[in-house]
Design a protein around this motif. Structure first.
Motif, PDB file in Angstrom:
ATOM      1  N   LEU A   9      93.293  27.373  26.541  1.00  0.00           N
ATOM      2  CA  LEU A   9      93.855  26.886  25.393  1.00  0.00           C
ATOM      3  C   LEU A   9      94.675  28.658  24.968  1.00  0.00           C
ATOM      4  CD1 LEU A   9      91.164  24.775  23.565  1.00  0.00           C
ATOM      5  CD2 LEU A   9      93.575  24.383  23.711  1.00  0.00           C
ATOM      6  N   GLN A  10      92.918  29.560  25.309  1.00  0.00           N
ATOM      7  CA  GLN A  10      93.987  31.088  24.791  1.00  0.00           C
ATOM      8  C   GLN A  10      95.334  31.326  26.022  1.00  0.00           C
ATOM      9  OE1 GLN A  10      90.322  33.504  26.133  1.00  0.00           O
ATOM     10  NE2 GLN A  10      89.473  32.616  24.040  1.00  0.00           N
ATOM     11  N   TRP A  11      95.044  30.648  27.227  1.00  0.00           N
ATOM     12  CA  TRP A  11      95.944  31.356  27.932  1.00  0.00           C
ATOM     13  C   TRP A  11      97.529  31.090  27.306  1.00  0.00           C
ATOM     14  CZ3 TRP A  11      96.137  36.130  29.582  1.00  0.00           C
ATOM     15  CH2 TRP A  11      95.151  36.885  29.271  1.00  0.00           C
ATOM     16  N   THR A  12      97.267  29.671  26.951  1.00  0.00           N
ATOM     17  CA  THR A  12      98.422  27.704  26.751  1.00  0.00           C
ATOM     18  C   THR A  12      99.033  29.124  26.056  1.00  0.00           C
ATOM     19  OG1 THR A  12      97.418  26.663  27.299  1.00  0.00           O
ATOM     20  CG2 THR A  12      98.792  25.874  26.300  1.00  0.00           C
ATOM     21  N   ALA A  13      97.937  29.389  24.925  1.00  0.00           N
ATOM     22  CA  ALA A  13      98.504  29.832  23.439  1.00  0.00           C
ATOM     23  C   ALA A  13      99.325  31.644  23.939  1.00  0.00           C
ATOM     24  CB  ALA A  13      97.826  30.225  22.024  1.00  0.00           C
ATOM     25  N   VAL A  14      98.739  32.309  24.704  1.00  0.00           N
ATOM     26  CA  VAL A  14      99.488  33.519  25.404  1.00  0.00           C
ATOM     27  C   VAL A  14     100.990  33.182  25.130  1.00  0.00           C
ATOM     28  CG1 VAL A  14      99.489  35.654  26.995  1.00  0.00           C
ATOM     29  CG2 VAL A  14      97.472  34.414  25.527  1.00  0.00           C
ATOM     30  N   ALA A  15     101.020  32.147  26.711  1.00  0.00           N
ATOM     31  CA  ALA A  15     102.376  31.683  27.213  1.00  0.00           C
ATOM     32  C   ALA A  15     103.190  31.142  26.541  1.00  0.00           C
ATOM     33  CB  ALA A  15     102.213  30.721  28.507  1.00  0.00           C
ATOM     34  N   LEU A  16     102.328  30.577  24.894  1.00  0.00           N
ATOM     35  CA  LEU A  16     103.510  30.135  24.929  1.00  0.00           C
ATOM     36  C   LEU A  16     104.330  31.277  23.574  1.00  0.00           C
ATOM     37  CD1 LEU A  16     101.812  26.445  23.470  1.00  0.00           C
ATOM     38  CD2 LEU A  16     103.705  26.964  24.204  1.00  0.00           C
ATOM     39  N   LYS A  56     102.276  42.293   9.370  1.00  0.00           N
ATOM     40  CA  LYS A  56     100.831  42.179   9.491  1.00  0.00           C
ATOM     41  C   LYS A  56     101.019  40.505  10.787  1.00  0.00           C
ATOM     42  CE  LYS A  56      99.643  41.606   4.416  1.00  0.00           C
ATOM     43  NZ  LYS A  56      99.071  41.567   3.488  1.00  0.00           N
ATOM     44  N   CYS A  57     101.419  40.024  10.850  1.00  0.00           N
ATOM     45  CA  CYS A  57     101.761  39.161  12.138  1.00  0.00           C
ATOM     46  C   CYS A  57     102.041  39.869  13.336  1.00  0.00           C
ATOM     47  CB  CYS A  57     103.451  37.935  12.000  1.00  0.00           C
ATOM     48  SG  CYS A  57     102.719  36.633  10.667  1.00  0.00           S
ATOM     49  N   PHE A  58     103.120  40.547  13.178  1.00  0.00           N
ATOM     50  CA  PHE A  58     103.373  41.365  14.472  1.00  0.00           C
ATOM     51  C   PHE A  58     101.544  41.880  15.244  1.00  0.00           C
ATOM     52  CE2 PHE A  58     104.317  45.387  16.813  1.00  0.00           C
ATOM     53  CZ  PHE A  58     104.977  44.859  18.149  1.00  0.00           C
ATOM     54  N   PHE A  59     101.385  43.234  14.276  1.00  0.00           N
ATOM     55  CA  PHE A  59     100.052  43.629  14.875  1.00  0.00           C
ATOM     56  C   PHE A  59      99.129  42.235  15.201  1.00  0.00           C
ATOM     57  CE2 PHE A  59     101.959  47.079  11.910  1.00  0.00           C
ATOM     58  CZ  PHE A  59     101.720  47.924  13.136  1.00  0.00           C
ATOM     59  N   THR A  60      98.747  41.240  14.075  1.00  0.00           N
ATOM     60  CA  THR A  60      97.688  40.710  15.066  1.00  0.00           C
ATOM     61  C   THR A  60      97.993  39.889  16.015  1.00  0.00           C
ATOM     62  OG1 THR A  60      97.876  39.374  12.240  1.00  0.00           O
ATOM     63  CG2 THR A  60      96.896  38.372  13.451  1.00  0.00           C
ATOM     64  N   MET A  61      98.781  40.120  15.757  1.00  0.00           N
ATOM     65  CA  MET A  61      99.241  39.038  17.877  1.00  0.00           C
ATOM     66  C   MET A  61      99.247  40.319  18.751  1.00  0.00           C
ATOM     67  SD  MET A  61     100.141  36.071  17.743  1.00  0.00           S
ATOM     68  CE  MET A  61     100.724  35.901  19.452  1.00  0.00           C
ATOM     69  N   ILE A  62      99.209  41.249  18.352  1.00  0.00           N
ATOM     70  CA  ILE A  62      99.184  42.919  19.532  1.00  0.00           C
ATOM     71  C   ILE A  62      97.753  42.568  19.257  1.00  0.00           C
ATOM     72  CG2 ILE A  62      99.265  45.238  19.587  1.00  0.00           C
ATOM     73  CD1 ILE A  62     101.821  43.747  20.074  1.00  0.00           C
ATOM     74  N   MET A  63      96.973  42.594  18.210  1.00  0.00           N
ATOM     75  CA  MET A  63      95.433  42.632  18.603  1.00  0.00           C
ATOM     76  C   MET A  63      94.804  41.318  19.767  1.00  0.00           C
ATOM     77  SD  MET A  63      94.765  45.545  17.224  1.00  0.00           S
ATOM     78  CE  MET A  63      92.310  45.157  17.021  1.00  0.00           C
ATOM     79  N   VAL A  64      95.346  40.333  19.379  1.00  0.00           N
ATOM     80  CA  VAL A  64      95.219  39.181  20.633  1.00  0.00           C
ATOM     81  C   VAL A  64      95.182  39.019  21.394  1.00  0.00           C
ATOM     82  CG1 VAL A  64      95.144  36.596  20.654  1.00  0.00           C
ATOM     83  CG2 VAL A  64      94.948  37.519  18.178  1.00  0.00           C
ATOM     84  N   ILE A  66      96.036  42.023  23.309  1.00  0.00           N
ATOM     85  CA  ILE A  66      94.338  43.388  23.646  1.00  0.00           C
ATOM     86  C   ILE A  66      93.444  42.385  23.841  1.00  0.00           C
ATOM     87  CG2 ILE A  66      93.363  45.237  22.962  1.00  0.00           C
ATOM     88  CD1 ILE A  66      96.197  46.442  21.554  1.00  0.00           C
ATOM     89  N   VAL A  67      93.093  41.774  22.867  1.00  0.00           N
ATOM     90  CA  VAL A  67      91.609  41.433  22.986  1.00  0.00           C
ATOM     91  C   VAL A  67      91.446  39.975  24.130  1.00  0.00           C
ATOM     92  CG1 VAL A  67      89.957  39.397  22.101  1.00  0.00           C
ATOM     93  CG2 VAL A  67      90.539  41.261  20.141  1.00  0.00           C
ATOM     94  N   LEU A  68      92.360  39.444  24.394  1.00  0.00           N
ATOM     95  CA  LEU A  68      92.626  38.381  25.625  1.00  0.00           C
ATOM     96  C   LEU A  68      92.784  39.494  26.717  1.00  0.00           C
ATOM     97  CD1 LEU A  68      95.124  35.852  24.364  1.00  0.00           C
ATOM     98  CD2 LEU A  68      92.416  35.731  24.679  1.00  0.00           C
TER      99      LEU A  68
END
Length: 200
Positions: A9-16, A56-64, A66-68
């Motif tokens: 699910l994580q990598w599917t979200a990243v790919a999307l 906020k959305c941009f920094f949130t996606m960057i953090m996600v 990096i965590v992944l």
């Protein structure tokens, strides 16, 4: 199993997310949409309403991301590092190999037995086929013999029938001749009767 589903699910979200970004960039690069039309699109009120949330959305996606990425590095290190209890695993592998060898030997023995049974069955079938072929040949000869006898019997019956018909015709002719002679005899008797009376 649960962890694998989570990773999927994580990598599917990243790919999307990445595919969506590529799609937006491609749309922005389309040459047949004029700059005037883009200015018209970007002048909509919805962009003013969403503008406080962009950063906020941009920094949130960057953090996600990096965590992944760090999680992926950890998974790679976990599976690429030296495995503990290597000797115990080698021992288990050897024991499994010995068990597999025993199973393989028994399987080979069973396969050879099946092959021998198959050969004997084929030989028996071949012998039965030869026997059936000889019996069929014998039956064919007997059928031909019976057919010849039947033909001879039919010929004899036809001859007998012809002889019976000839005897019937002969008997009919004899009966007609007997009737004729009997009539002549009566006529002669009738003629002789008046002559006898004259002589008296």
């Amino acid at each position: 199993m649960k962890k694998s589903v989570t990773m999927t699910l994580q990598w599917t979200a990243v790919a999307l997310f990445l595919y969506g970004e590529i799609a937006v960039n491609l749309i922005l690069c389309l040459p047949f949409i004029s700059a005037k039309r883009w200015r018209l699109v970007f002048s909509w009120r919805i962009w003013n309403w969403l503008s406080p949330y962009w950063n906020k959305c941009f920094f949130t996606m960057i953090m996600v991301l990096i965590v992944l990425f760090l999680d992926a590095v950890r998974e790679v290190q976990k599976y690429s590092g030296p495995e503990p209890m290597q000797d115990a695993k080698v021992a288990v592998t050897l024991e499994s190999s010995a068990g597999l060898q025993v199973q393989m030997d028994s399987a080979i023995k069973a396969a050879r037995q099946h092959q021998e049974d198959n050969r004997m069955l084929k030989q028996a079938l071949l012998d039965d086929e030869k026997s059936m072929s000889a019996k069929n040949q014998q039956l064919k000869l007997e059928v031909e013999k019976l057919a010849a006898q039947l033909k001879a019997a039919e010929e004899a019956m036809r001859k007998s029938h012809a002889e019976v018909e000839a005897m019937k015709r002969q008997a009919k002719g004899l009966a007609q001749e007997y009737d004729r002679l009997l009539r002549e005899h009566h006529q002669l008797q009738n003629l002789q009767g008046p002559e006898d009376k004259k002589d008296q």
